[in-house]
Design a protein around this motif. Structure first.
Motif, PDB file in Angstrom:
ATOM      1  N   GLU A  12       0.832  -1.203   0.000  1.00  0.00           N
ATOM      2  CA  GLU A  12       0.000   0.000   0.000  1.00  0.00           C
ATOM      3  C   GLU A  12       0.868   1.255   0.000  1.00  0.00           C
ATOM      4  OE1 GLU A  12      -0.719  -2.669   1.618  1.00  0.00           O
ATOM      5  OE2 GLU A  12      -2.771  -3.140   1.051  1.00  0.00           O
ATOM      6  N   ILE A  13       1.938   1.202   0.821  1.00  0.00           N
ATOM      7  CA  ILE A  13       2.815   2.376   0.889  1.00  0.00           C
ATOM      8  C   ILE A  13       3.479   2.593  -0.469  1.00  0.00           C
ATOM      9  CG2 ILE A  13       4.878   3.301   1.986  1.00  0.00           C
ATOM     10  CD1 ILE A  13       4.023   1.761   4.509  1.00  0.00           C
ATOM     11  N   PHE A  14       3.881   1.480  -1.088  1.00  0.00           N
ATOM     12  CA  PHE A  14       4.502   1.576  -2.410  1.00  0.00           C
ATOM     13  C   PHE A  14       3.530   2.224  -3.404  1.00  0.00           C
ATOM     14  CE2 PHE A  14       4.993  -0.539  -6.578  1.00  0.00           C
ATOM     15  CZ  PHE A  14       6.229  -0.028  -6.929  1.00  0.00           C
ATOM     16  N   VAL A  15       2.289   1.744  -3.412  1.00  0.00           N
ATOM     17  CA  VAL A  15       1.304   2.306  -4.354  1.00  0.00           C
ATOM     18  C   VAL A  15       1.107   3.790  -4.075  1.00  0.00           C
ATOM     19  CG1 VAL A  15      -1.067   2.192  -5.153  1.00  0.00           C
ATOM     20  CG2 VAL A  15       0.145   0.114  -4.664  1.00  0.00           C
ATOM     21  N   ALA A  16       0.979   4.150  -2.791  1.00  0.00           N
ATOM     22  CA  ALA A  16       0.718   5.553  -2.451  1.00  0.00           C
ATOM     23  C   ALA A  16       1.861   6.444  -2.939  1.00  0.00           C
ATOM     24  CB  ALA A  16       0.534   5.685  -0.938  1.00  0.00           C
ATOM     25  N   CYS A  17       3.099   5.993  -2.709  1.00  0.00           N
ATOM     26  CA  CYS A  17       4.237   6.806  -3.150  1.00  0.00           C
ATOM     27  C   CYS A  17       4.261   6.903  -4.673  1.00  0.00           C
ATOM     28  CB  CYS A  17       5.544   6.208  -2.640  1.00  0.00           C
ATOM     29  SG  CYS A  17       5.680   6.270  -0.864  1.00  0.00           S
ATOM     30  N   MET A  18       3.984   5.777  -5.330  1.00  0.00           N
ATOM     31  CA  MET A  18       4.020   5.779  -6.790  1.00  0.00           C
ATOM     32  C   MET A  18       2.949   6.694  -7.374  1.00  0.00           C
ATOM     33  SD  MET A  18       6.329   4.257  -8.264  1.00  0.00           S
ATOM     34  CE  MET A  18       7.706   4.203  -7.233  1.00  0.00           C
ATOM     35  N   ILE A  19       1.773   6.717  -6.726  1.00  0.00           N
ATOM     36  CA  ILE A  19       0.713   7.599  -7.210  1.00  0.00           C
ATOM     37  C   ILE A  19       1.212   9.031  -7.225  1.00  0.00           C
ATOM     38  CG2 ILE A  19      -1.496   8.637  -6.610  1.00  0.00           C
ATOM     39  CD1 ILE A  19      -2.353   5.982  -5.508  1.00  0.00           C
ATOM     40  N   MET A  20       1.857   9.417  -6.133  1.00  0.00           N
ATOM     41  CA  MET A  20       2.295  10.807  -6.058  1.00  0.00           C
ATOM     42  C   MET A  20       3.391  11.080  -7.078  1.00  0.00           C
ATOM     43  SD  MET A  20       1.942  11.614  -2.058  1.00  0.00           S
ATOM     44  CE  MET A  20       1.607  10.089  -1.264  1.00  0.00           C
ATOM     45  N   ALA A  21       4.271  10.080  -7.278  1.00  0.00           N
ATOM     46  CA  ALA A  21       5.314  10.256  -8.283  1.00  0.00           C
ATOM     47  C   ALA A  21       4.690  10.407  -9.673  1.00  0.00           C
ATOM     48  CB  ALA A  21       6.267   9.065  -8.244  1.00  0.00           C
ATOM     49  N   LEU A  22       3.710   9.555  -9.973  1.00  0.00           N
ATOM     50  CA  LEU A  22       3.067   9.616 -11.291  1.00  0.00           C
ATOM     51  C   LEU A  22       2.357  10.952 -11.479  1.00  0.00           C
ATOM     52  CD1 LEU A  22       1.522   6.053 -11.651  1.00  0.00           C
ATOM     53  CD2 LEU A  22       3.460   6.989 -12.858  1.00  0.00           C
ATOM     54  N   LEU A  23       1.727  11.406 -10.396  1.00  0.00           N
ATOM     55  CA  LEU A  23       1.005  12.675 -10.466  1.00  0.00           C
ATOM     56  C   LEU A  23       1.962  13.816 -10.807  1.00  0.00           C
ATOM     57  CD1 LEU A  23      -1.890  13.559  -9.939  1.00  0.00           C
ATOM     58  CD2 LEU A  23      -1.223  14.127  -7.633  1.00  0.00           C
ATOM     59  N   MET A  24       3.099  13.838 -10.115  1.00  0.00           N
ATOM     60  CA  MET A  24       4.083  14.892 -10.373  1.00  0.00           C
ATOM     61  C   MET A  24       4.595  14.793 -11.803  1.00  0.00           C
ATOM     62  SD  MET A  24       4.416  16.567  -7.646  1.00  0.00           S
ATOM     63  CE  MET A  24       5.945  17.282  -7.179  1.00  0.00           C
ATOM     64  N   LEU A  25       4.911  13.550 -12.207  1.00  0.00           N
ATOM     65  CA  LEU A  25       5.440  13.349 -13.552  1.00  0.00           C
ATOM     66  C   LEU A  25       4.450  13.872 -14.580  1.00  0.00           C
ATOM     67  CD1 LEU A  25       7.715  12.023 -15.169  1.00  0.00           C
ATOM     68  CD2 LEU A  25       6.352   9.951 -15.222  1.00  0.00           C
ATOM     69  N   GLY A  26       3.172  13.487 -14.392  1.00  0.00           N
ATOM     70  CA  GLY A  26       2.155  13.908 -15.346  1.00  0.00           C
ATOM     71  C   GLY A  26       2.012  15.408 -15.400  1.00  0.00           C
ATOM     72  N   VAL A  27       1.965  16.036 -14.244  1.00  0.00           N
ATOM     73  CA  VAL A  27       1.757  17.488 -14.204  1.00  0.00           C
ATOM     74  C   VAL A  27       2.919  18.210 -14.873  1.00  0.00           C
ATOM     75  CG1 VAL A  27       1.617  19.473 -12.691  1.00  0.00           C
ATOM     76  CG2 VAL A  27       0.302  17.449 -12.178  1.00  0.00           C
ATOM     77  N   PHE A  28       4.145  17.801 -14.536  1.00  0.00           N
ATOM     78  CA  PHE A  28       5.280  18.534 -15.097  1.00  0.00           C
ATOM     79  C   PHE A  28       5.447  18.256 -16.572  1.00  0.00           C
ATOM     80  CE2 PHE A  28       6.598  18.983 -10.634  1.00  0.00           C
ATOM     81  CZ  PHE A  28       6.679  20.366 -10.651  1.00  0.00           C
ATOM     82  N   GLN A  29       5.135  17.022 -16.974  1.00  0.00           N
ATOM     83  CA  GLN A  29       5.273  16.715 -18.390  1.00  0.00           C
ATOM     84  C   GLN A  29       4.259  17.494 -19.216  1.00  0.00           C
ATOM     85  OE1 GLN A  29       4.065  13.358 -20.251  1.00  0.00           O
ATOM     86  NE2 GLN A  29       5.905  13.150 -21.485  1.00  0.00           N
ATOM     87  N   LYS A  30       3.046  17.593 -18.651  1.00  0.00           N
ATOM     88  CA  LYS A  30       2.002  18.307 -19.372  1.00  0.00           C
ATOM     89  C   LYS A  30       2.309  19.799 -19.435  1.00  0.00           C
ATOM     90  CE  LYS A  30      -2.472  18.781 -18.280  1.00  0.00           C
ATOM     91  NZ  LYS A  30      -3.806  18.370 -17.799  1.00  0.00           N
ATOM     92  N   GLY A  31       2.898  20.290 -18.335  1.00  0.00           N
ATOM     93  CA  GLY A  31       3.176  21.709 -18.288  1.00  0.00           C
ATOM     94  C   GLY A  31       4.294  22.110 -19.237  1.00  0.00           C
ATOM     95  N   ALA A  32       5.177  21.138 -19.577  1.00  0.00           N
ATOM     96  CA  ALA A  32       6.339  21.484 -20.368  1.00  0.00           C
ATOM     97  C   ALA A  32       5.957  21.919 -21.778  1.00  0.00           C
ATOM     98  CB  ALA A  32       7.293  20.300 -20.420  1.00  0.00           C
ATOM     99  N   LEU A  33       4.968  21.270 -22.333  1.00  0.00           N
ATOM    100  CA  LEU A  33       4.564  21.589 -23.703  1.00  0.00           C
ATOM    101  C   LEU A  33       3.050  21.649 -23.776  1.00  0.00           C
ATOM    102  CD1 LEU A  33       6.847  19.200 -25.716  1.00  0.00           C
ATOM    103  CD2 LEU A  33       6.777  21.647 -26.029  1.00  0.00           C
ATOM    104  N   ALA A  34       2.557  22.482 -24.647  1.00  0.00           N
ATOM    105  CA  ALA A  34       1.106  22.524 -24.821  1.00  0.00           C
ATOM    106  C   ALA A  34       0.673  21.289 -25.619  1.00  0.00           C
ATOM    107  CB  ALA A  34       0.729  23.793 -25.565  1.00  0.00           C
ATOM    108  N   ASP A  35      -0.578  20.884 -25.471  1.00  0.00           N
ATOM    109  CA  ASP A  35      -1.155  19.760 -26.205  1.00  0.00           C
ATOM    110  C   ASP A  35      -0.380  18.466 -26.022  1.00  0.00           C
ATOM    111  OD1 ASP A  35      -3.197  21.244 -27.046  1.00  0.00           O
ATOM    112  OD2 ASP A  35      -2.205  21.904 -28.884  1.00  0.00           O
ATOM    113  N   GLN A  36       0.012  18.245 -24.775  1.00  0.00           N
ATOM    114  CA  GLN A  36       0.719  17.000 -24.492  1.00  0.00           C
ATOM    115  C   GLN A  36      -0.234  15.987 -23.886  1.00  0.00           C
ATOM    116  OE1 GLN A  36       3.956  15.653 -23.552  1.00  0.00           O
ATOM    117  NE2 GLN A  36       5.016  16.703 -25.182  1.00  0.00           N
ATOM    118  N   ASP A  37      -1.519  16.301 -23.867  1.00  0.00           N
ATOM    119  CA  ASP A  37      -2.472  15.487 -23.114  1.00  0.00           C
ATOM    120  C   ASP A  37      -2.392  14.012 -23.466  1.00  0.00           C
ATOM    121  OD1 ASP A  37      -3.274  17.572 -21.729  1.00  0.00           O
ATOM    122  OD2 ASP A  37      -5.278  17.756 -22.589  1.00  0.00           O
ATOM    123  N   VAL A  38      -2.472  13.728 -24.769  1.00  0.00           N
ATOM    124  CA  VAL A  38      -2.537  12.324 -25.178  1.00  0.00           C
ATOM    125  C   VAL A  38      -1.239  11.616 -24.834  1.00  0.00           C
ATOM    126  CG1 VAL A  38      -2.754  10.787 -27.144  1.00  0.00           C
ATOM    127  CG2 VAL A  38      -4.210  12.797 -26.976  1.00  0.00           C
TER     128      VAL A  38
END
Lengths: 486, 203
Positions: A12-38
């Motif tokens: 559970e702890i592993f999943v929780a940490c990974m969720i937050m890592a994925l969330l950060m990755l997604g947010v920063f990746q999306k923010g880097a370029l426009a129209d990166q949604d897909v």
């Protein structure tokens, strides 16, 4: 607190940490370029499936014995391991199923996979709950994520309506569950499952405690969508985006049924005579409604909703029995239910015409000519759900009815057999439409590779389960034994 | 002793009266003000119980933050509260009947109140009254040590709520010019041209 206290919750702890890592990755990746949604949707979905796979490994590594953590609020045993593996597989499949649909409908946003993994974390917490409070926390984490993904297609009126309906009724059910939990606490002085089990060992429970148990049952029955708390199911299943419906039909059902089983068997197992009649009513009513109401449905997602209500009814027979064979029956049923539903929804996701998803049963007409292999796989899943031997669905029902007959619940078993005969009617109607009706307007030809693989694997398991039933039967028996021993 | 009793009745009476006024006053702004009064008096009750930390938290969080938030909502949303209340009398008989039935059922259940043998002792053990530790210390021990699992889980649930709110409502606006510092720094010299301009002529 030493490190041993945390080890059981490692997955559970592993999943929780990974969720937050994925969330950060997604947010920063999306923010880097426009129209990166897909692009970020694909990346995060892929990584989420990887995380779920790794978590299965972690869960299995901890499987050897019963472990408690966090002041006995969290338990890991054979039962939890079995249910968690099922839930993780179901969530992984759900993410794979959604890839194509989400991109076509312009709702490919990476938060979807993050929320699915969040819901999975909630389910794992539910399965491992050993206290009414940790049960509630897990349940809420799962439900909140589900409310959001039900209305994920936010520009679609039906999807938002589904999310809102689910939210309002879910909140009501949570209220009932909490009310019941407070009654249980008031009449016993504890919320811990192990302590409750010890308290109930001698003597009969008081009226207040039984009232509390019944309220808890009502709350949980809502979460597994058993009659009479099923009203939300058809509307939510119809309104939510199809891959979300596929997810709803499988993972949360498995988690909630596992939780239901643990709550009834572990703390309240000694009081089984006080609650058995309630579960029998819920189970019989679900089987009957699932069979009868589905007959008139035209939309395939609504039909699957009623079908899942029926399946929950069958699985709950195992709980009426309230012994080891009953629990084993439930666990086998859940595993086979998972495979059948993932396959069936993968087939439903193939139904598109001119890049639009279609969901009427009549749209399936002529599928045997345009998509012969998929139509055949769909036929296998429908026969299996109807319980035609030698497909896996037959064995699932067999073990359940067997347990019921063994325990002397003849009437319930007979009603179960009768309703599955009625249910066979609408499953076979789908087959008839696919094979014996001609299409005016055939479905699109292209089917994505992921869907093909999922359909192939699930159909294979359903067809050839009878050769090696022990692959599911033995772990299920061990899990049931672990639950009853704890 | 008598002072304590008097203080209790004062706080309790005002809290209940303010609660009634919250739902009965016609003006929603008055409702929020009465709500603040109710919060203050509940804080007083906490102080009487010896739970000074909870009392302070109630004032700081509920009066300081939640009530102000309510005030904002009431003022910013254009809700016609009299219209919302219009069905009240119409539903009163049925609602009252349901309430009465529930009350009767509660009385039946409470009449048979009988804790499991050993249960009462368990309930006491859950929240021991310890004279030597302060309120804050005791709360900290419960929240961050005994219930650390639930505390973390609650945090994750709030994170889900936050993600959900953003997913469902956030829209990317088109036509907004964003500043990208990296792009600005990466500009070469070719975008700027230096010209010699003769005096009085222009380009």
């Amino acid at each position: 607190m030493s490190i041993d206290q945390i080890i059981p919750a490692l997955p559970e702890i592993f999943v929780a940490c990974m969720i937050m890592a994925l969330l950060m990755l997604g947010v920063f990746q999306k923010g880097a370029l426009a129209d990166q949604d897909v692009k970020s949707f694909r990346l995060i979905s892929g990584l989420s499936v990887g995380v779920l796979g790794l978590t299965i490994l972690l869960v299995v590594m901890l499987a050897d014995r019963q472990l408690m953590a966090f002041n006995n609020m969290f338990v890991v045993d054979g039962f939890a391991t079995y249910a968690k593996v099922l839930v993780l597989i179901a969530s992984g499949c759900a993410i794979v199923l959604s890839a194509g649909y989400m991109e076509r409908n312009g709702v490919a946003r990476f938060e979807y996979a993050v929320l699915v993994v969040f819901a999975t974390l909630g389910m794992m917490m539910m399965i491992s709950a050993n206290d009414l409070i940790s049960l509630y926390m897990g349940l809420e984490m799962q439900s909140l994520s589900l409310y959001v993904i039900a209305s994920f297609q936010r520009d679609d009126q039906r999807s938002t309506e589904a999310g809102l309906k689910y939210f309002v009724l879910g909140a009501l059910a949570s209220g009932m569950l909490l009310y019941g939990a407070s009654m249980v606490y008031g009449f016993s002085g504890t919320t811990n499952f192990s302590v409750l089990a010890d308290l109930l060992k001698g003597g009969t429970p008081s009226v207040g405690l039984v009232v509390g148990i019944v309220f808890v049952v009502a709350g949980l029955a809502f979460k597994v969508s058993a009659v009479p708390f099923h009203m939300w199911t058809p509307d939510v299943y119809e309104g939510a985006p199809t891959p979300v419906t596929a997810f709803f039909a499988v993972a949360p059902k498995i988690a909630a049924l596992a939780l239901f089983t643990r709550v009834m068997m572990e703390p309240f197992g000694e009081a089984a005579d006080s609650w058995r009649q309630v579960i029998i009513f819920i189970s019989v009513a679900s089987m009957i409604l699932g069979a009868v109401a589905a007959v008139a449905q035209k939309n395939i997602k609504r039909l699957m909703a009623y079908s899942s209500i029926g399946h929950v009814g069958y699985a709950l027979i195992g709980l009426c029995v309230a012994n080891e064979t009953g629990v084993r029956g439930i666990l086998v049923y859940l595993a086979i239910y998972l495979v059948m539903n993932v396959g069936a929804f993968a087939c439903i996701l193939c139904m598109k015409r001119g890049d639009r998803m279609v969901e009427q049963i009549s749209d399936l007409a002529g599928m045997s000519k345009t998509h012969p292999t998929i139509a055949f796989a769909f036929l296998v899943f429908m026969f299996s759900m109807a319980g035609v031997p030698p497909l896996a669905g037959f064995f699932a029902k067999l073990y359940i009815f067997w347990a019921a007959v063994d325990a002397g619940l003849m009437a319930v078993a007979i009603i179960g057999v009768l309703t599955s005969v009625i249910g066979a009617f609408y499953y076979l109607r789908i087959v008839r439409v696919m094979y014996f009706e001609d299409a005016e307007d055939p479905l699109d030809a292209g089917v994505s590779r992921e869907l093909k693989i999922l359909i192939g694997v699930t159909a294979f398991i359903i067809c050839f389960f009878f050769i090696q039933p022990n692959l599911i039967l033995e772990p299920a028996a061990a899990a049931a034994k672990a639950l009853l021993a704890g | 002793m008598i002072v304590e009793a008097l203080a209790f009745y004062m706080f309790a009476f005002i809290a209940v009266a303010a609660g009634v006024l919250v739902i009965s006053s016609k003006n929603p702004v008055h409702s929020v003000l009465f709500l603040i009064l109710a919060f203050f008096n509940s804080a007083g009750l906490f102080v009487l119980l010896g739970a000074e930390f909870l009392a302070m938290i109630l004032v700081v969080v509920y009066v300081g933050a939640v009530a102000v938030l309510f005030m904002f909502v009431v003022m910013m949303l254009d809700i016609n509260f009299t219209e919302l209340r219009s069905g009240f009398l119409q539903y009163l008989p049925l609602g009252g009947l349901v309430g009465l039935i529930l009350l009767a059922e509660m009385v039946v259940v409470a009449g048979g109140w009988q804790s499991i043998a050993g249960g009462a002792k368990l309930a006491e053990a859950a929240a021991p009254i310890v004279k030597s530790t302060s309120n804050t210390h005791a709360l900290g021990e419960i929240v961050y040590t005994h219930y650390v699992y639930l505390f973390q889980a609650a945090g994750l649930i709030l994170l889900v709520a936050m993600i959900g709110a953003i997913v469902l409502t956030h829209r990317r606006r088109t036509g907004v010019k964003r500043q990208r510092i990296a792009d600005q720094n990466a500009r070469g010299t070719d975008t700027v041209e230096v010209r010699k301009v003769e005096v009085g002529k222009g380009i």
